[in-house]
Design an enzyme around this catalytic site. Structure first.
Site, short mmCIF file in Angstrom:
data_model
loop_
_atom_site.label_atom_id
_atom_site.label_comp_id
_atom_site.label_asym_id
_atom_site.label_seq_id
_atom_site.Cartn_x
_atom_site.Cartn_y
_atom_site.Cartn_z
N GLU A 26 46.77 26.79 23.89
CA GLU A 26 45.88 25.94 24.70
C GLU A 26 45.54 24.60 24.05
O GLU A 26 44.57 23.97 24.46
CB GLU A 26 44.59 26.69 25.09
N HIS A 50 47.63 30.20 27.42
CA HIS A 50 47.42 31.57 26.94
C HIS A 50 48.16 32.63 27.76
O HIS A 50 48.16 33.81 27.38
CB HIS A 50 45.92 31.89 26.87
N HIS A 58 46.84 32.15 32.78
CA HIS A 58 46.29 32.14 31.41
C HIS A 58 44.99 32.94 31.32
O HIS A 58 44.55 33.24 30.22
CB HIS A 58 46.13 30.70 30.87
N1 LIG Z 1 42.90 31.27 27.93
C1 LIG Z 1 42.09 30.58 28.75
N2 LIG Z 1 41.81 29.34 28.50
N3 LIG Z 1 41.60 31.22 29.81
C2 LIG Z 1 40.74 30.63 30.77
C3 LIG Z 1 40.42 31.57 31.89
C4 LIG Z 1 39.40 31.04 32.83
C5 LIG Z 1 39.02 31.97 33.96
N4 LIG Z 1 38.37 33.14 33.48
C6 LIG Z 1 40.23 32.34 34.80
O1 LIG Z 1 40.61 33.47 34.85
O2 LIG Z 1 40.79 31.47 35.43
#
Ligand SMILES: NC(=[NH2+])NCCC[C@H](N)C(=O)O
Length: 422
Positions: free
Chosen positions: A391, A209, A249
């Site tokens: 993803e 992402h 991401h």
């Molecule tokens: N698009 C995603 N899968 N994002 C996951 C982010 C997980 C967590 N909030 C981080 O900043 O590491």
């Protein structure tokens, strides 16, 4: 009945097997990636990750021998002009895309925004499952370019052509693979911008992402008032200052969000992030009112504060349980009325029982129909102007789980690209 069904689905144990890297490597899954070499958070994880990525692109790159016959030409730059009659033209859908409606598939096999190999295989997996013929069947003219070249050699060379490799730069704190993500994002931003300027519909296929950084930058350069529908289990509103993982991401919206009263990246000095020079102080930014979240259920403490302080329109899974997906989407689109729309669809928004092959699963996600309804409803609005799916990581599940996830990704694409039941 529906409530009961949802309870059963969300309450059940996830079938996701947390596969260790070595287990994934030994599986007979579609993708022959040697993922054992990627892991860790140690200082040399970047290097390991890059090495793994090489093997992954090599094994899945499109050559005439591994493209099924009816996909021949996919990813080779061809424009497929064989449009079939479709109700989509009568219904004035996709009104921001020039007629004859052309979708440009932009493969963005980005993996550097998170720790797992395999996320970069999304574009080719979807092609192999028939992405192009499915789009043609819906009535689209399809341009399918080769994937963006995210080879570290290219990204880290000073001339962008693989010559004169810059010696590996140290990542700033909490910004893993900084230069790779930054430079990849810049390439993607240019690609998306040029397709939109031609009047095409960019369909960006990730990749993790973090590609949101590049796709949104490209989109906002052309249409700064775009409304963004972020369908995700996560808010992705961190910056290196707030992230506890350091994975990009989780940061695309945090880096691009702007607000007069100190948004997450207000006064963020992008010159401290190698590779992100393209996001200079003048670069396009998102204002809170042009974003709507759908499906959130795993929000970090700093993200929660920003969502509340900035008043970002947010529909969590609790809201979906309470209001139903129909009302949620009515309200979401009403909030963004009058704007061209970008749909950023993270497969982890869907319940892990249905989409196990992704890196950051969270139980209690969208059901199969809710996931499709979101996609169908946005398409039927007529305002969808660009979209991305991210993803999908087939290496993180069993063969069946991987196939189901890729298949679901493909079906969701067809839903937001105009497929309707009648
Ligand atoms: N698009 C995603 N899968 N994002 C996951 C982010 C997980 C967590 N909030 C981080 O900043 O590491």
């Amino acid at each position: 009945m529906t409530a009961l069904r949802r309870l059963v689905l969300r309450g059940a144990n996830s079938t996701r097997q947390p596969i260790s890297r070595s287990a994934a490597a030994g599986s007979t899954f579609l993708l022959p990636v040697r993922s054992t070499i990627c892991a860790g958070r140690s200082d040399n994880s970047t290097l390991l990750h890059q090495t793994a990525w090489y093997s992954c692109t090599t094994t899945t790159s499109m050559s005439s021998s591994n493209i099924p016959k009816d996909h021949a030409g996919a990813g080779t730059g061809n424009v497929h002009d064989q449009m079939l009659p479709s109700s989509m033209h009568d219904k004035e859908l996709f009104r921001y895309t020039k007629y004859p409606r052309t979708v440009s598939i932009i493969g963005a096999p980005m993996t550097y925004g998170q720790p797992y190999v395999g996320t970069g295989t999304g574009p080719n997996m979807l092609r192999e499952k028939g992405l192009r013929p499915k789009l043609t069947k819906l009535g689209w003219r399809v341009e399918d370019m080769p994937d963006l070249d995210f080879d570290p050699k290219t990204l880290l060379s000073s001339d962008g052509k693989g010559n004169t490799i810059i010696s590996s730069q140290r990542d700033p704190p909490n910004a893993k693979n900084c230069a790779l993500v930054g430079r990849g994002s810049s390439l993607l931003a240019d690609a998306v911008e040029s397709k939109l300027r031609k009047g095409f519909f960019p369909l960006i296929v990730g990749g993790d992402h973090s590609i949101g950084i590049g796709s949104l930058t490209g989109i906002l350069r052309v249409r700064p008032d775009t409304g963004i529908i972020w369908v995700d289990a996560h808010a992705d509103l961190n910056t290196p200052h707030t992230s506890s993982s350091g994975n990009f991401h989780g940061m695309p919206l945090g880096l691009l969000m702007n607000h007069p009263d100190n948004g997450p990246a207000k006064n963020f000095d992008f010159s401290t992030l190698p590779g992100f020079e393209f996001l200079d102080q003048q670069g396009p930014r998102i204002s809170p009112e042009q974003l709507v979240y759908v499906g959130l259920r795993d929000v970090d403490p700093a993200e929660r504060i920003w969502i509340q302080r900035l008043g970002i329109k947010t529909f969590t899974m609790t809201d979906i349980d309470h209001l139903g997906i129909g009302r949620v989407m009515d309200e979401a689109l009403a909030h963004l009325k009058g704007r061209p729309l970008h749909l950023s669809y993270d497969i982890d928004s869907v319940d892990p029982m249905l989409a196990p092959a992704t890196g950051t699963t969270v139980r209690g996600g969208l059901t199969y129909r809710e996931a499709h309804f979101v996609a169908e409803f946005v398409a039927q609005s007529g305002d969808l102007a660009s979209a991305e799916i991210v993803e999908v990581n087939p290496s993180l599940s069993s063969d069946d789980g991987a196939n189901e996830t890729v298949e679901l990704g493909l079906q969701l694409i067809t839903s937001f690209m105009g497929k309707s039941i009648i």
